[in-house]
Design a protein around this motif. Sequence first.
Motif, PDB file in Angstrom:
ATOM      1  N   LEU A  93       0.834  -1.199   0.000  1.00 18.21           N
ATOM      2  CA  LEU A  93       0.000   0.000   0.000  1.00 18.21           C
ATOM      3  C   LEU A  93       0.871   1.253   0.000  1.00 18.21           C
ATOM      4  CD1 LEU A  93      -2.727  -1.095   2.573  1.00 18.21           C
ATOM      5  CD2 LEU A  93      -2.908  -1.057   0.078  1.00 18.21           C
ATOM      6  N   PRO A  94       0.554   2.223  -0.849  1.00 17.82           N
ATOM      7  CA  PRO A  94       1.368   3.443  -0.902  1.00 17.82           C
ATOM      8  C   PRO A  94       1.099   4.354   0.299  1.00 17.82           C
ATOM      9  CG  PRO A  94      -0.499   3.617  -2.392  1.00 17.82           C
ATOM     10  CD  PRO A  94      -0.534   2.222  -1.822  1.00 17.82           C
ATOM     11  N   GLY A  95       2.069   5.210   0.577  1.00 17.88           N
ATOM     12  CA  GLY A  95       1.875   6.244   1.581  1.00 17.88           C
ATOM     13  C   GLY A  95       2.068   5.806   3.016  1.00 17.88           C
ATOM     14  N   THR A  96       2.820   4.716   3.237  1.00 16.62           N
ATOM     15  CA  THR A  96       3.054   4.259   4.606  1.00 16.62           C
ATOM     16  C   THR A  96       4.536   4.398   4.951  1.00 16.62           C
ATOM     17  OG1 THR A  96       3.410   1.953   3.937  1.00 16.62           O
ATOM     18  CG2 THR A  96       1.148   2.602   4.500  1.00 16.62           C
ATOM     19  N   TYR A  97       4.800   4.530   6.231  1.00 14.85           N
ATOM     20  CA  TYR A  97       6.156   4.627   6.757  1.00 14.85           C
ATOM     21  C   TYR A  97       6.419   3.355   7.555  1.00 14.85           C
ATOM     22  CZ  TYR A  97      10.065   6.362   9.608  1.00 14.85           C
ATOM     23  OH  TYR A  97      11.272   6.517  10.224  1.00 14.85           O
ATOM     24  N   THR A  98       7.460   2.617   7.200  1.00 14.59           N
ATOM     25  CA  THR A  98       7.792   1.394   7.926  1.00 14.59           C
ATOM     26  C   THR A  98       8.899   1.684   8.931  1.00 14.59           C
ATOM     27  OG1 THR A  98       7.155   0.000   6.062  1.00 14.59           O
ATOM     28  CG2 THR A  98       8.578  -0.992   7.719  1.00 14.59           C
ATOM     29  N   LEU A  99       8.667   1.252  10.156  1.00 14.31           N
ATOM     30  CA  LEU A  99       9.578   1.489  11.272  1.00 14.31           C
ATOM     31  C   LEU A  99       9.990   0.140  11.849  1.00 14.31           C
ATOM     32  CD1 LEU A  99       9.927   4.079  13.661  1.00 14.31           C
ATOM     33  CD2 LEU A  99       8.815   2.188  14.795  1.00 14.31           C
ATOM     34  N   THR A 100      11.266  -0.010  12.162  1.00 18.86           N
ATOM     35  CA  THR A 100      11.758  -1.247  12.759  1.00 18.86           C
ATOM     36  C   THR A 100      12.068  -1.014  14.222  1.00 18.86           C
ATOM     37  OG1 THR A 100      12.696  -1.958  10.650  1.00 18.86           O
ATOM     38  CG2 THR A 100      13.534  -3.042  12.633  1.00 18.86           C
ATOM     39  N   LYS A 101      11.532  -1.895  15.068  1.00 17.94           N
ATOM     40  CA  LYS A 101      11.807  -1.843  16.504  1.00 17.94           C
ATOM     41  C   LYS A 101      12.578  -3.093  16.905  1.00 17.94           C
ATOM     42  CE  LYS A 101       7.258  -3.751  17.759  1.00 17.94           C
ATOM     43  NZ  LYS A 101       7.384  -4.826  18.726  1.00 17.94           N
ATOM     44  N   ARG A 102      13.174  -3.054  18.088  1.00 16.10           N
ATOM     45  CA  ARG A 102      13.988  -4.170  18.577  1.00 16.10           C
ATOM     46  C   ARG A 102      13.438  -4.754  19.875  1.00 16.10           C
ATOM     47  NH1 ARG A 102      16.344  -4.464  13.825  1.00 16.10           N
ATOM     48  NH2 ARG A 102      17.703  -2.737  13.362  1.00 16.10           N
ATOM     49  N   GLN A 103      12.342  -4.211  20.357  1.00 14.28           N
ATOM     50  CA  GLN A 103      11.738  -4.662  21.607  1.00 14.28           C
ATOM     51  C   GLN A 103      10.225  -4.596  21.467  1.00 14.28           C
ATOM     52  OE1 GLN A 103      14.058  -1.881  21.743  1.00 14.28           O
ATOM     53  NE2 GLN A 103      12.385  -0.649  20.991  1.00 14.28           N
ATOM     54  N   TRP A 104       9.491  -4.800  22.546  1.00 15.92           N
ATOM     55  CA  TRP A 104       8.040  -4.854  22.467  1.00 15.92           C
ATOM     56  C   TRP A 104       7.424  -3.538  22.017  1.00 15.92           C
ATOM     57  CZ3 TRP A 104       6.204  -7.797  27.481  1.00 15.92           C
ATOM     58  CH2 TRP A 104       6.639  -9.128  27.406  1.00 15.92           C
ATOM     59  N   GLY A 105       7.826  -2.438  22.622  1.00 15.61           N
ATOM     60  CA  GLY A 105       7.218  -1.145  22.322  1.00 15.61           C
ATOM     61  C   GLY A 105       7.825  -0.487  21.094  1.00 15.61           C
ATOM     62  N   ALA A 106       7.012   0.325  20.410  1.00 11.91           N
ATOM     63  CA  ALA A 106       7.446   0.969  19.171  1.00 11.91           C
ATOM     64  C   ALA A 106       8.116   2.324  19.395  1.00 11.91           C
ATOM     65  CB  ALA A 106       6.253   1.138  18.235  1.00 11.91           C
ATOM     66  N   PHE A 107       8.095   2.850  20.618  1.00 17.41           N
ATOM     67  CA  PHE A 107       8.702   4.159  20.865  1.00 17.41           C
ATOM     68  C   PHE A 107      10.156   4.065  21.314  1.00 17.41           C
ATOM     69  CE2 PHE A 107       4.264   5.424  20.909  1.00 17.41           C
ATOM     70  CZ  PHE A 107       4.302   6.672  20.302  1.00 17.41           C
ATOM     71  N   HIS A 108      10.436   3.240  22.293  1.00 18.69           N
ATOM     72  CA  HIS A 108      11.789   3.175  22.859  1.00 18.69           C
ATOM     73  C   HIS A 108      12.796   2.705  21.820  1.00 18.69           C
ATOM     74  CE1 HIS A 108      14.851   2.854  25.912  1.00 18.69           C
ATOM     75  NE2 HIS A 108      15.168   1.675  25.420  1.00 18.69           N
ATOM     76  N   GLY A 109      13.832   3.520  21.616  1.00 18.64           N
ATOM     77  CA  GLY A 109      14.905   3.140  20.702  1.00 18.64           C
ATOM     78  C   GLY A 109      14.595   3.329  19.235  1.00 18.64           C
ATOM     79  N   THR A 110      13.485   4.004  18.909  1.00 24.42           N
ATOM     80  CA  THR A 110      13.132   4.258  17.507  1.00 24.42           C
ATOM     81  C   THR A 110      12.912   5.762  17.322  1.00 24.42           C
ATOM     82  OG1 THR A 110      10.717   4.163  17.682  1.00 24.42           O
ATOM     83  CG2 THR A 110      11.882   2.053  17.455  1.00 24.42           C
ATOM     84  N   ASP A 111      12.617   6.167  16.105  1.00 25.17           N
ATOM     85  CA  ASP A 111      12.324   7.576  15.844  1.00 25.17           C
ATOM     86  C   ASP A 111      10.819   7.848  15.751  1.00 25.17           C
ATOM     87  OD1 ASP A 111      11.743   6.477  13.327  1.00 25.17           O
ATOM     88  OD2 ASP A 111      12.761   8.055  12.218  1.00 25.17           O
ATOM     89  N   LEU A 112       9.989   6.964  16.289  1.00 29.17           N
ATOM     90  CA  LEU A 112       8.538   7.142  16.174  1.00 29.17           C
ATOM     91  C   LEU A 112       8.074   8.465  16.789  1.00 29.17           C
ATOM     92  CD1 LEU A 112       5.777   6.176  15.273  1.00 29.17           C
ATOM     93  CD2 LEU A 112       5.644   4.794  17.373  1.00 29.17           C
ATOM     94  N   ASP A 113       8.501   8.768  17.996  1.00 29.56           N
ATOM     95  CA  ASP A 113       8.076  10.005  18.650  1.00 29.56           C
ATOM     96  C   ASP A 113       8.493  11.230  17.825  1.00 29.56           C
ATOM     97  OD1 ASP A 113       6.862  11.424  20.874  1.00 29.56           O
ATOM     98  OD2 ASP A 113       8.893  11.921  21.530  1.00 29.56           O
ATOM     99  N   VAL A 114       9.705  11.225  17.299  1.00 36.02           N
ATOM    100  CA  VAL A 114      10.188  12.338  16.475  1.00 36.02           C
ATOM    101  C   VAL A 114       9.347  12.468  15.208  1.00 36.02           C
ATOM    102  CG1 VAL A 114      12.149  13.135  15.066  1.00 36.02           C
ATOM    103  CG2 VAL A 114      12.535  12.259  17.367  1.00 36.02           C
ATOM    104  N   GLN A 115       9.079  11.344  14.539  1.00 35.33           N
ATOM    105  CA  GLN A 115       8.277  11.374  13.310  1.00 35.33           C
ATOM    106  C   GLN A 115       6.882  11.959  13.570  1.00 35.33           C
ATOM    107  OE1 GLN A 115       9.201  10.784  10.213  1.00 35.33           O
ATOM    108  NE2 GLN A 115      11.255  10.139  10.756  1.00 35.33           N
ATOM    109  N   LEU A 116       6.278  11.572  14.687  1.00 39.12           N
ATOM    110  CA  LEU A 116       4.936  12.067  15.007  1.00 39.12           C
ATOM    111  C   LEU A 116       4.966  13.550  15.372  1.00 39.12           C
ATOM    112  CD1 LEU A 116       3.581   9.052  17.098  1.00 39.12           C
ATOM    113  CD2 LEU A 116       3.300   9.495  14.649  1.00 39.12           C
TER     114      LEU A 116
END
Length: 188
Positions: A93-116
């Motif tokens: 599907l077009p228009g999506t951002y794929t984020l890779t995490k290394r633990q259960w939560g999607a915020f810790h250790g990723t750029d999700l908070d910054v992107q939002l």
Amino acid sequence: MMNIQVEKTALVLIDLQNGILGHHCAPYTAKEIVERAKTLIEAFTAKGGFVVLVRVSSLDGKDMLQPITDAPAVQATGYPEGWDQIVPELAELPGTYTLTKRQWGAFHGTDLDVQLRRRGIDTIVLGGVSTGIGVDMTAREAFQLGYNQFFAEDVMGAADKEMHDYVRANIFPRIGRVRSSADIISYL
């Protein structure tokens, strides 16, 4: 009627990937979850909304959490080729951002908070697998970061119905609003 401001809201879907959706999901099947997720993605992107597809992955398992626990940890290596790829029905599907995490939560250790935050987003619509692990942990992180949340209850699944029902009934109502995917689409 409730309204969701699409320009201030992101759809965040957790671990809808080959290796995780291949396991039993309850109370909804993997097929049902993917179909509803696709409908939500299409509704969000049609309105110009930000969609994040989160996957868990590891190169060699050394970048993942490895605490000492009573329950055995899931092995972080030795998975088949493509286990960490978003299912094709959603990845295409077009228009999506794929984020890779290394633990259960999607915020810790990723750029999700910054992107939002860079997009002015203060609300997330959350779904995915597993309700009581990746979705729950991400929801708790989002709550602590001050995000408003909607939980697309029928776009989630767990290893068993009891885990799903417990989190849906006892955790999510304390940190956001639990709705069906159809209700969420009607709010856009």
